[in-house]
Design an enzyme around this catalytic site. Structure first.
Site, short mmCIF file in Angstrom:
data_model
loop_
_atom_site.label_atom_id
_atom_site.label_comp_id
_atom_site.label_asym_id
_atom_site.label_seq_id
_atom_site.Cartn_x
_atom_site.Cartn_y
_atom_site.Cartn_z
N ARG A 1 47.41 64.96 3.00
CA ARG A 1 46.02 64.51 2.98
C ARG A 1 45.06 65.69 2.89
O ARG A 1 44.09 65.67 2.16
CB ARG A 1 45.70 63.70 4.25
CG ARG A 1 46.45 62.39 4.31
CD ARG A 1 46.44 61.80 5.69
NE ARG A 1 47.16 62.67 6.63
CZ ARG A 1 47.44 62.36 7.88
NH1 ARG A 1 47.00 61.22 8.38
NH2 ARG A 1 48.11 63.19 8.64
N HIS B 1 50.48 55.35 4.01
CA HIS B 1 51.93 55.51 3.82
C HIS B 1 52.41 54.67 2.64
O HIS B 1 53.21 55.12 1.82
CB HIS B 1 52.70 55.02 5.06
CG HIS B 1 52.51 55.84 6.30
ND1 HIS B 1 52.18 55.28 7.51
CD2 HIS B 1 52.64 57.17 6.52
CE1 HIS B 1 52.12 56.23 8.43
NE2 HIS B 1 52.38 57.39 7.86
N LYS C 1 56.23 63.79 19.87
CA LYS C 1 55.22 62.72 19.82
C LYS C 1 55.49 61.62 20.84
O LYS C 1 56.64 61.31 21.11
CB LYS C 1 55.18 62.09 18.42
CG LYS C 1 54.57 62.99 17.36
CD LYS C 1 54.43 62.26 16.03
CE LYS C 1 53.76 63.15 14.99
NZ LYS C 1 53.70 62.51 13.66
N SER D 1 47.92 57.29 11.48
CA SER D 1 48.38 56.32 12.47
C SER D 1 47.74 56.61 13.82
O SER D 1 47.33 55.69 14.54
CB SER D 1 49.90 56.38 12.61
OG SER D 1 50.51 56.05 11.39
O1 PNS Z 1 55.48 61.37 11.24
P1 PNS Z 1 56.06 62.73 11.05
O2 PNS Z 1 55.77 63.63 12.22
O3 PNS Z 1 55.67 63.37 9.76
O4 PNS Z 1 57.64 62.48 10.99
C1 PNS Z 1 58.45 63.55 11.18
C2 PNS Z 1 59.92 63.16 11.04
C3 PNS Z 1 60.30 61.96 11.87
C4 PNS Z 1 60.22 62.87 9.58
C5 PNS Z 1 60.61 64.43 11.51
O5 PNS Z 1 60.29 64.66 12.85
C6 PNS Z 1 62.11 64.38 11.32
O6 PNS Z 1 62.58 64.64 10.24
N1 PNS Z 1 62.83 64.03 12.40
C7 PNS Z 1 64.28 64.00 12.39
C8 PNS Z 1 64.83 65.26 13.10
C9 PNS Z 1 64.71 66.48 12.19
O7 PNS Z 1 65.34 66.60 11.17
N2 PNS Z 1 63.82 67.41 12.61
C10 PNS Z 1 63.58 68.61 11.88
C11 PNS Z 1 62.59 68.42 10.75
S1 PNS Z 1 61.82 69.95 10.44
#
Ligand code: PNS
Length: 157
Positions: free
Chosen positions: A89, A16, A40, A126
């Site tokens: 990745r 990251h 998650k 992670s």
């Molecule tokens: O670690 P990740 O799974 O890549 O993180 C994802 C994250 C937290 C960036 C994503 O779940 C997110 O944007 N969450 C906020 C809610 C939202 O906007 N969801 C729709 C995204 S398609």
């Protein structure tokens, strides 16, 4: 231009950090946005994740950290950010990021820039680090000292 680097960061890894450093060399300001993916199960709660990210980027002049409370696209609009930056990745990351970027663009018109992962820490995740730490392996090569200590405390070592 202001960019947002969003993620769960459970916990933040050197992979990251590589993406954040590279984003900060391209964009004038980077906001690392700590969010929740409701599918998650997290090792660290959102405030713990925010604290570990804040510590990890504390030396980076044009980087700050914030919580996403709600939708990522609403957060970006509120912050005046026109681009989301994510690392990829391998192919499965690309499939996931393509889907998210298209949804986010449909929702608000925001663009997503994908950076290919760097070589050294390019394939760590992670979730794998959490798994190996649970089983007693040393993850100190892949995370900052503060993150390593926090993970060791979580797994009771
Ligand atoms: O670690 P990740 O799974 O890549 O993180 C994802 C994250 C937290 C960036 C994503 O779940 C997110 O944007 N969450 C906020 C809610 C939202 O906007 N969801 C729709 C995204 S398609």
């Amino acid at each position: 231009m202001r960019a947002v680097c969003p993620g769960s960061f459970d916990p933040i890894t050197r992979g990251h950090l590589d993406i954040i450093v590279r984003a900060a060399s391209v964009f004038s300001e980077v906001i690392v946005a700590v969010g929740r993916n409701t599918t998650k199960n997290y090792m660290f709660d959102v405030h713990e994740r925010l604290g570990l990210v804040t510590d990890a980027v504390s030396e980076m002049a044009n980087v700050r950290v914030a919580l996403i409370d709600g939708l990522l696209v609403d957060f970006c609009a509120a912050q005046g950010a026109k681009v989301i930056v994510k690392g990829v990745r391998f192919g499965s990351d690309f499939d996931y990021e393509l889907q998210m970027s298209q949804l986010n663009r449909q929702l608000s018109g925001i663009e997503t820039a994908l950076l290919p992962a760097g070589r050294e820490f390019g394939t760590i995740s992670s979730s794998m680090l959490r798994e190996v730490a649970h089983n007693g392996a040393d993850i100190s090569a892949f995370v900052t000292d503060a993150v390593n200590r926090a993970v060791l405390a979580k797994v009771g070592r």
